[in-house]
Motif scaffolding. Structure first.
Motif, PDB file in Angstrom:
ATOM      1  N   MET A 227       0.817  -1.209   0.000  1.00 35.54           N
ATOM      2  CA  MET A 227       0.000   0.000   0.000  1.00 35.54           C
ATOM      3  C   MET A 227       0.855   1.265   0.000  1.00 35.54           C
ATOM      4  N   ARG A 228       0.474   2.192  -0.848  1.00 33.42           N
ATOM      5  CA  ARG A 228       1.163   3.490  -0.889  1.00 33.42           C
ATOM      6  C   ARG A 228       0.910   4.258   0.412  1.00 33.42           C
ATOM      7  N   GLU A 229       1.861   5.067   0.769  1.00 37.20           N
ATOM      8  CA  GLU A 229       1.719   5.908   1.968  1.00 37.20           C
ATOM      9  C   GLU A 229       0.518   6.837   1.846  1.00 37.20           C
ATOM     10  N   ASP A 230       0.276   7.340   0.629  1.00 39.27           N
ATOM     11  CA  ASP A 230      -0.827   8.292   0.396  1.00 39.27           C
ATOM     12  C   ASP A 230      -2.098   7.601  -0.116  1.00 39.27           C
ATOM     13  N   TYR A 231      -2.285   6.346   0.256  1.00 34.18           N
ATOM     14  CA  TYR A 231      -3.469   5.541  -0.098  1.00 34.18           C
ATOM     15  C   TYR A 231      -4.741   6.360   0.118  1.00 34.18           C
ATOM     16  N   ARG A 232      -5.584   6.387  -0.890  1.00 32.90           N
ATOM     17  CA  ARG A 232      -6.816   7.181  -0.836  1.00 32.90           C
ATOM     18  C   ARG A 232      -7.998   6.256  -0.587  1.00 32.90           C
TER      19      ARG A 232
ATOM     20  N   VAL B  49     -12.996   4.810   7.255  1.00 34.44           N
ATOM     21  CA  VAL B  49     -11.554   4.581   7.201  1.00 34.44           C
ATOM     22  C   VAL B  49     -10.862   5.864   6.748  1.00 34.44           C
ATOM     23  N   ALA B  50      -9.835   6.267   7.492  1.00 31.71           N
ATOM     24  CA  ALA B  50      -9.075   7.467   7.136  1.00 31.71           C
ATOM     25  C   ALA B  50      -8.145   7.181   5.963  1.00 31.71           C
ATOM     26  N   ASP B  51      -7.778   8.223   5.227  1.00 33.03           N
ATOM     27  CA  ASP B  51      -6.816   8.101   4.139  1.00 33.03           C
ATOM     28  C   ASP B  51      -5.453   7.676   4.680  1.00 33.03           C
ATOM     29  N   GLY B  52      -4.628   7.200   3.770  1.00 29.51           N
ATOM     30  CA  GLY B  52      -3.242   6.880   4.081  1.00 29.51           C
ATOM     31  C   GLY B  52      -3.060   5.482   4.630  1.00 29.51           C
ATOM     32  N   ARG B  53      -1.822   5.030   4.545  1.00 31.97           N
ATOM     33  CA  ARG B  53      -1.468   3.705   5.059  1.00 31.97           C
ATOM     34  C   ARG B  53      -1.771   3.602   6.549  1.00 31.97           C
ATOM     35  N   GLU B  54      -1.481   4.671   7.290  1.00 30.78           N
ATOM     36  CA  GLU B  54      -1.729   4.639   8.735  1.00 30.78           C
ATOM     37  C   GLU B  54      -3.219   4.692   9.054  1.00 30.78           C
TER      38      GLU B  54
END
Length: 122
Positions: free
Chosen positions: A27-32, A38-43
Motif C-alpha cells: 500500500m502506498r503511503e498516500d493511499y486514498r 476509514v481514514a486516508d493513508g497507510r496509517e
C-alpha cells in the motif's frame, strides 16, 4: 506480479493472516480511501484494520478481475468473533505496483435471509 496477484496476496497476507507488518509492501503511503469509516493513508488503514481484526474476519474470495489499473474482488467475509457475515465487492486502483485507492460495496448477510428466487448470496 500482476495487479490482480498483488491484490490477492494482500488479502491472504494482510486480511486473512491479520498481519500488518509488511503493509508498506502493498500500500502506498498516500493511499486514498472512499469508505467513510476509514481514514486516508497507510496509517489510516492500519488504524481501521487493528479494530477490524478484533472481529476475526476471514475473506473467501469468490471472484477477482483486473481491468487496467482497477482490480475488483468479490468475496464473503465471515466475522468469526461474532458469527456475522457480509457479501463484499472491493475495488482498488493500483499505481506503480501498490494499492493507491479503494472503494467498496458491502451487504450484511444472514442464514435467515429469504430469497424470492432461491439463488442465494453466492
Amino acid at each position: 506480479m500482476t495487479n490482480k496477484e498483488l491484490v490477492l496476496e494482500f488479502y491472504d497476507k494482510v486480511f486473512n493472516a491479520h498481519d500488518l507488518s509488511d503493509l508498506g509492501r502493498y500500500m502506498r503511503e498516500d493511499y486514498r480511501q472512499h469508505s467513510p469509516e476509514v481514514a486516508d493513508g497507510r496509517e489510516g488503514f492500519r488504524a481501521f484494520a487493528e479494530g477490524f481484526f478484533q472481529l476475526d474476519p476471514h475473506m473467501t474470495i469468490m471472484a477477482a478481475a483486473e481491468d487496467g489499473d482497477r482490480d475488483f474482488v468479490f468475496f464473503r467475509c465471515d466475522f468469526r468473533a461474532n458469527g456475522g457475515a457480509a457479501k463484499v465487492c472491493d475495488i482498488y486502483r493500483v499505481e506503480d505496483g501498490m494499492l493507491a485507492e479503494h472503494w467498496d460495496v458491502i451487504q450484511p448477510i444472514s442464514a435467515d435471509d429469504a430469497f424470492n428466487n432461491g439463488n442465494g448470496h453466492f
